[in-house]
Design an enzyme around this catalytic site. Structure first.
Site, PDB file in Angstrom:
ATOM      1  N   ASP A   1      26.081  58.777  27.806  1.00 54.14           N
ATOM      2  CA  ASP A   1      27.502  58.699  27.427  1.00 54.14           C
ATOM      3  C   ASP A   1      28.300  59.826  28.080  1.00 54.14           C
ATOM      4  O   ASP A   1      28.989  60.598  27.412  1.00 54.14           O
ATOM      5  CB  ASP A   1      27.663  58.779  25.898  1.00 54.14           C
ATOM      6  CG  ASP A   1      26.747  57.836  25.142  1.00 54.14           C
ATOM      7  OD1 ASP A   1      26.549  56.711  25.624  1.00 54.14           O
ATOM      8  OD2 ASP A   1      26.231  58.237  24.087  1.00 54.14           O
TER       9      ASP A   1
ATOM     10  N   GLU B   1      31.455  48.680  22.744  1.00 53.33           N
ATOM     11  CA  GLU B   1      31.598  50.105  22.454  1.00 53.33           C
ATOM     12  C   GLU B   1      31.979  50.865  23.724  1.00 53.33           C
ATOM     13  O   GLU B   1      32.177  50.285  24.791  1.00 53.33           O
ATOM     14  CB  GLU B   1      30.304  50.667  21.875  1.00 53.33           C
ATOM     15  CG  GLU B   1      29.123  50.620  22.819  1.00 53.33           C
ATOM     16  CD  GLU B   1      27.868  51.242  22.218  1.00 53.33           C
ATOM     17  OE1 GLU B   1      27.840  51.498  21.007  1.00 53.33           O
ATOM     18  OE2 GLU B   1      26.915  51.472  22.977  1.00 53.33           O
TER      19      GLU B   1
END
Length: 454
Positions: free
Chosen positions: A28, A219
């Site tokens: 991420d 997401e």
């Protein structure tokens, strides 16, 4: 040994363990550049080799976006208020931004980091804020911004993306699985939710969602301005360890409404999956297999020659060992119609890449040759490459639309393409690479020229 000495010893041991990581174990990721030209990478507290050495948001630095040096952790661990709310043992998905000069903030708060605190499978989560005078720190926690509870309907308060729109309004785009992607307006001066005295329960404006049949698996949102106006929304779909992939939709404002190139709404669960796959799992001939690329951010930086360079920063997994993950950087370029597409080749550094668009191809004849291509359809399969010959007149009906931008006749609608100089990581040489979007089907094909037949 005092408690302070013990903590210092633990920190030194953790840093020693992570010193050899480089770009490995970066999950991420988001990258920024400081005023001196150094790049800083922030990522989730994660390790593909087992237990974390410690928590607090991993930080790396680089001079070229290719080689990364582990710098340490932004915070001393999970802030107490975030841990008490969520039970988190590590922090996830940091988003780091520089506050615009027009916003009056203290010098030690010019940089903001929105971090996520949660546990797998739960939406009892929180997004917190930390500030610093520089990406290197020191970072000071400022408390929670948005919270969510597992037993309440609504978005999961993780995966923050801070956005400033063209009117100077500040937004927090967030959400992961469960309740979709939402946006809340922020107070520019404080970085907290506008009008809130403390942490907000949201939810804000709904931007995108998916049906419960696929676990509402959307997401890692990132919003960026389109060259001709409006905004593109990048999100990651599906399973983190297998079918994870990156999709794009677009809309007139940060708060949408967003739709794909076929006009399907990002909130229409009956139309799922909405959006074009700009990057999915694949293997180029002779190269490593890349699995589950996603949770992307975009680094936009001005060029000395004018204009700007945009690079997609994302994590990806080793197809032969999916627990192992690392950061990758790829060029992002826009089609003439305003759709962002990304290179099939990882970024090779300024010395091997050509940012000056005056040197990008401007005639269809320059595309002639043999190309290795990968088509991203749904992203639910690991894509292998194939070869395709392009003649001296380019693809059928091809037209040049300016430097690096092309269009040609598709089956029922035009194909929009962007082509640029690149470095072939498998063959170790300069070449052309690019990507094409079929505007009728939404399918994206990426390609690398492997033979110049001209």
């Amino acid at each position: 040994m005092t408690a302070t000495q013990a903590a210092a010893a633990v920190g030194a041991a953790a840093l020693g363990e992570a010193a050899a990581w480089g770009g490995r174990h970066a999950h991420d990721p988001t990258a920024v550049r400081d005023d001196d030209g150094t790049y800083w990478l922030f990522s989730t507290d994660a390790s593909g080799d087992g237990p974390l050495p410690r928590a607090g948001v991993q930080v790396r630095r680089s001079s070229d976006l290719v080689t990364w040096t582990f710098h340490g952790w932004a915070l001393a661990g999970v802030p107490a208020v975030a841990a008490a709310w969520s039970g988190a043992s590590g922090l996830w998905a940091p988003d780091v931004v520089r506050v615009p000069d027009a916003v009056p903030v203290p010098d030690d708060a010019r940089w903001r980091m929105y971090y996520s605190a949660s546990t797998f499978g739960s939406r009892t989560s929180a997004i917190g804020l930390a500030t610093a005078p520089h990406p290197a720190g020191p970072w000071a926690d400022r408390g929670l911004v948005v919270t969510s509870r597992h037993d309440a309907d609504g978005p999961n308060a993780i995966d923050a993306n801070a956005v400033v729109d063209g009117d100077g309004r500040h937004w927090l785009v967030y959400g992961s699985f469960f309740g979709g992607i939402h946006a809340l307006e922020l107070d520019a001066a404080s970085g907290l939710v506008l009008g809130a005295d403390g942490p907000s329960a949201g939810p804000g404006v709904l931007l995108a969602r998916r049906p419960h049949a696929v676990e509402a698996a959307v997401e890692g949102a990132f919003v960026l301005p389109r060259p001709g106006g409006g905004y593109a929304l990048l999100t990651s779909f599906d399973s983190l360890f297998g079918t994870y992939h990156l999709r794009v939709v677009a809309g007139p404002s940060v708060t949408g409404p967003y739709a794909d190139v076929r006009g399907r709404s990002a909130t229409d669960v009956a139309a799922d999956p909405v959006g074009s796959v700009v990057l999915g799992g694949h293997r180029l001939a002779g190269g490593r297999g890349w699995l589950a690329p996603g949770h992307a951010s975009v680094l936009t930086e001005p060029l000395a020659s004018g204009g700007a360079r945009q690079l997609l920063v994302h994590h990806v997994r080793d197809a032969d060992d999916p627990a192992k993950h690392e950061v990758q950087v790829r060029r992002l370029a826009w089609t003439a119609g305003g759709w962002p597409l990304v290179s099939p080749q990882p970024w090779a550094g300024a010395g091997r890449e050509v940012d000056d668009e005056a040197a990008w191809p401007s005639s269809v004849g320059e595309l002639a040759g043999t190309w290795e291509v990968v088509g991203f359809t749904r992203g639910d399969a690991f894509a292998a490459s194939a070869t395709r010959a392009v003649g001296p007149d380019g693809p059928a009906g091809a037209r040049a639309l300016g430097r690096g931008r092309f269009s040609w006749d598709g089956a029922s609608a035009p194909v929009e393409a962007v082509v640029f100089p690149a470095w072939d990581a498998v063959r170790g040489r300069a070449t052309l690479a690019g990507a094409a979007l079929d505007t009728a089907t939404g399918v994206v094909t990426v390609g690398t020229r492997v033979g110049a037949d001209r």
